[in-house]
Design a protein around this motif. Structure first.
Motif, short mmCIF file in Angstrom:
data_model
loop_
_atom_site.label_atom_id
_atom_site.label_comp_id
_atom_site.label_asym_id
_atom_site.label_seq_id
_atom_site.Cartn_x
_atom_site.Cartn_y
_atom_site.Cartn_z
N SER A 60 85.66 41.45 65.91
CA SER A 60 85.78 42.04 67.24
C SER A 60 85.30 41.06 68.31
CB SER A 60 84.97 43.33 67.30
OG SER A 60 84.99 43.86 68.60
N ARG A 61 84.16 40.44 68.05
CA ARG A 61 83.58 39.51 69.02
C ARG A 61 84.49 38.30 69.25
NH1 ARG A 61 77.55 37.04 68.55
NH2 ARG A 61 77.03 39.09 69.34
N ASP A 79 82.20 43.21 63.09
CA ASP A 79 81.59 42.82 64.37
C ASP A 79 82.01 41.42 64.78
OD1 ASP A 79 80.23 45.25 64.49
OD2 ASP A 79 78.39 44.43 63.63
#
Length: 182
Positions: free
Chosen positions: A157-158, A154
């Motif tokens: 990706s962020r 996560d």
């Protein structure tokens, strides 16, 4: 009596010689031949696509870095299969350690009195000071991981970075914290 040398196929001899010499084409051939097999082994043990992909990269990175020192006691396929299994087992061990650490650190114990409350506040301030001494990127990644509870995927990706970069920065922050005497 001299020790027995393993019987290697001509293909294995060619691949190992080329690999030891740093031949990128030979490395690409090995990658193409074994990438799917490593992925399948890793996925079988970890039951995680993300971990399986990371294990493939770890095995081939290790193969490239150790290319001049590899001494086979069997076929190249057996060697790569063992590497995949050992790396998958390492990932499982790390996953278990992370789970145990999370379970133990999830909820702070109740603070019984004013002394414990003061010590807790001092510890928080000290940790905040340590985190401030890290680079902005490392601090941000560590915060997202430990305080927001985001997974490495996560965070990657962020922030539009690789999972390996996230792992590096979290590891860097943890080493900094662990190196301090409290």
């Amino acid at each position: 009596m001299a020790p027995e040398l393993p019987l290697l196929s001509n293909d294995d001899i060619y691949l190992l010689t080329g690999l030891a010499q740093g031949d990128a084409m030979v490395f690409r051939l090995i990658y193409q031949a074994y990438e799917r097999r490593i992925y399948n082994i890793a996925f079988y043990y970890t039951d995680s696509e993300e971990d399986a992909e990371d294990i493939v990269q770890d095995v081939f990175t290790s193969l490239w870095l150790r290319r001049e020192k590899i001494e086979l006691k069997g076929s190249l396929e057996n060697y790569i299969t063992r590497c995949a299994k050992y790396t998958a087992f390492f990932y499982l061990k790390m996953r278990q350690k992370k789970k145990q650490a999370t379970e133990h650190a999830a909820i702070p114990q109740a603070l019984d009195g004013p002394e414990e409350h003061v010590r807790y506040k001092d510890m928080q301030a000290y940790l905040h000071h340590l985190l401030e001494s890290l680079s902005h990127k490392t601090r941000e990644i560590f915060y997202l991981s430990r305080y927001c509870g985001l997974t490495y995927a996560d965070i990657a990706s962020r922030m539009e970075i690789s999972v390996k970069t996230v792992e590096y920065h979290v590891s860097l922050a943890l080493r900094k914290i662990a190196s301090q005497k409290i």
